[in-house]
Design a protein around this motif. Structure first.
Motif, PDB file in Angstrom:
ATOM      1  N   GLU A 108      17.339  32.689  50.820  1.00  4.85           N
ATOM      2  CA  GLU A 108      15.967  32.927  50.368  1.00  4.85           C
ATOM      3  C   GLU A 108      14.975  32.066  51.143  1.00  4.85           C
ATOM      4  O   GLU A 108      13.888  32.543  51.517  1.00  4.85           O
ATOM      5  N   ARG A 112      11.921  33.573  53.470  1.00  8.22           N
ATOM      6  CA  ARG A 112      10.507  33.218  53.315  1.00  8.22           C
ATOM      7  C   ARG A 112       9.918  32.660  54.617  1.00  8.22           C
ATOM      8  O   ARG A 112       8.735  32.850  54.900  1.00  8.22           O
ATOM      9  N   ALA A 134      17.001  42.828  42.941  1.00  9.60           N
ATOM     10  CA  ALA A 134      16.081  42.119  42.057  1.00  9.60           C
ATOM     11  C   ALA A 134      15.473  40.898  42.740  1.00  9.60           C
ATOM     12  O   ALA A 134      14.258  40.655  42.648  1.00  9.60           O
ATOM     13  N   THR A 135      16.306  40.140  43.446  1.00 10.18           N
ATOM     14  CA  THR A 135      15.796  38.943  44.116  1.00 10.18           C
ATOM     15  C   THR A 135      14.914  39.312  45.303  1.00 10.18           C
ATOM     16  O   THR A 135      13.886  38.666  45.548  1.00 10.18           O
ATOM     17  N   THR A 136      15.306  40.337  46.032  1.00  9.69           N
ATOM     18  CA  THR A 136      14.467  40.798  47.139  1.00  9.69           C
ATOM     19  C   THR A 136      13.092  41.197  46.637  1.00  9.69           C
ATOM     20  O   THR A 136      12.062  40.823  47.224  1.00  9.69           O
ATOM     21  N   LEU A 137      13.055  41.933  45.550  1.00  7.87           N
ATOM     22  CA  LEU A 137      11.776  42.370  45.002  1.00  7.87           C
ATOM     23  C   LEU A 137      10.954  41.180  44.507  1.00  7.87           C
ATOM     24  O   LEU A 137       9.728  41.134  44.714  1.00  7.87           O
ATOM     25  N   ARG A 138      11.609  40.198  43.891  1.00  7.18           N
ATOM     26  CA  ARG A 138      10.882  39.006  43.454  1.00  7.18           C
ATOM     27  C   ARG A 138      10.259  38.271  44.633  1.00  7.18           C
ATOM     28  O   ARG A 138       9.088  37.867  44.587  1.00  7.18           O
ATOM     29  N   VAL A 139      11.034  38.108  45.700  1.00  7.20           N
ATOM     30  CA  VAL A 139      10.507  37.424  46.879  1.00  7.20           C
ATOM     31  C   VAL A 139       9.332  38.210  47.469  1.00  7.20           C
ATOM     32  O   VAL A 139       8.298  37.626  47.831  1.00  7.20           O
ATOM     33  N   ASP A 141       7.301  40.260  45.923  1.00  8.82           N
ATOM     34  CA  ASP A 141       6.158  40.118  45.018  1.00  8.82           C
ATOM     35  C   ASP A 141       5.463  38.772  45.225  1.00  8.82           C
ATOM     36  O   ASP A 141       4.232  38.700  45.345  1.00  8.82           O
ATOM     37  N   GLU A 142       6.263  37.716  45.266  1.00 10.66           N
ATOM     38  CA  GLU A 142       5.699  36.374  45.387  1.00 10.66           C
ATOM     39  C   GLU A 142       5.045  36.156  46.739  1.00 10.66           C
ATOM     40  O   GLU A 142       3.964  35.547  46.832  1.00 10.66           O
ATOM     41  N   GLN A 165       8.907  50.162  45.242  1.00  9.91           N
ATOM     42  CA  GLN A 165       8.057  48.973  45.208  1.00  9.91           C
ATOM     43  C   GLN A 165       7.777  48.444  46.612  1.00  9.91           C
ATOM     44  O   GLN A 165       6.695  47.902  46.872  1.00  9.91           O
TER      45      GLN A 165
END
Length: 257
Positions: A108, A112, A134-139, A141-142, A165
């Motif tokens: 991660e 980034r 899920a983690t890819t989408l969170r990253v 989004d952030e 998304q």
């Protein structure tokens, strides 16, 4: 005219016949190739391939599998190397929770860093994601909340939510030979619904050869087979799909000519 938006021409699989591989691609109507960096320590060999052929471009970056051994790429170093005219993007980077060859937190962090370089330069980031929706989408989004960047999810094999998304975030989706596999009907369904202006095709050569070459070494000349399947899914003419996906590539990878 087709574009292979993701291949690995520096890999030893092609060492003995690289000129012939590029010639076969051209003969098959695949006129532009993007060869992808996986190790910063081996970037010189990736760049050498791009410099050798006028129709080949490259990226710079570290694959999530390799972050444990290579370390997180310094953002400033990525930006510096991207000044070369043949370097048109960053990566491949992202998250691979299927193999977990590198610690997830380190993957991660590396992901980034590549996004930061993409945001700073306006060049796209090539994203690898496997079993990590899920983690890819969170990253995403952030990181989008910090400032927009461009890029694509390459060799797409994830779920519909991530694809949808990603498109909302302005990213593109690239399909590989997996799209032609018998058990890939869910990918065909996703490909059928995405906006046409976000679609790309690739080989990920030497991996994932499309049907009827499945199980053999892949190469850029086979791009058209994935493109044909994508056109079929969209009930479109093959030539029209070639034009659309090529135009999409050059709009996204705007340094490529």
């Amino acid at each position: 005219m087709w574009v292979d938006s993701h291949c690995h021409l520096d890999f030893p699989d092609f060492a003995s016949e690289l000129d012939a591989v590029v010639e076969r691609a051209t003969a098959a109507g695949v006129t532009t190739l993007l060869t992808i960096s996986t190790h910063l320590s081996r970037f010189a060999s990736v760049l050498a391939v791009a410099e050798r052929f006028p129709n080949v471009y490259c990226t710079v970056g570290i694959h999530p599998h390799e972050v444990a051994s290579e370390g997180v790429a310094p953002v400033e170093r990525l930006i510096e190397l991207a000044q070369h005219p043949k370097v048109v993007g960053f990566g491949e980077t992202g998250l691979d929770f299927f193999y977990d060859h590198s610690p997830r937190a380190l993957q991660e962090e590396g992901f980034r860093a590549h996004i930061a370089a993409a945001r700073a330069t306006g060049l796209p980031v090539v994203i690898h994601t496997r079993d990590a929706d899920a983690t890819t989408l969170r990253v995403l989004d952030e990181e989008m909340a910090k400032g927009r960047f461009t890029g694509l999810l390459h060799c797409f094999s994830s779920g519909a939510e991530l694809a949808e998304q990603a498109v909302v975030h302005g990213l593109h989706i690239s399909f590989s030979g997996i799209l032609t596999f018998k058990k890939a009907s869910h990918l065909v369904d996703i490909a059928r619904t995405l906006p046409l202006d976000r679609l790309l095709v690739e080989t990920d050569a030497p991996f994932l050869a499309p049907v009827p070459h499945r199980g053999k070494r892949n190469e850029p000349a086979f791009t058209r087979m994935t493109g044909r399947k994508l056109a079929e899914a969209r009930n479109m003419d093959e030539a029209a799909m070639a034009t659309i996906t090529s135009d999409n590539f050059f709009r996204l990878f705007h340094k490529a000519r």
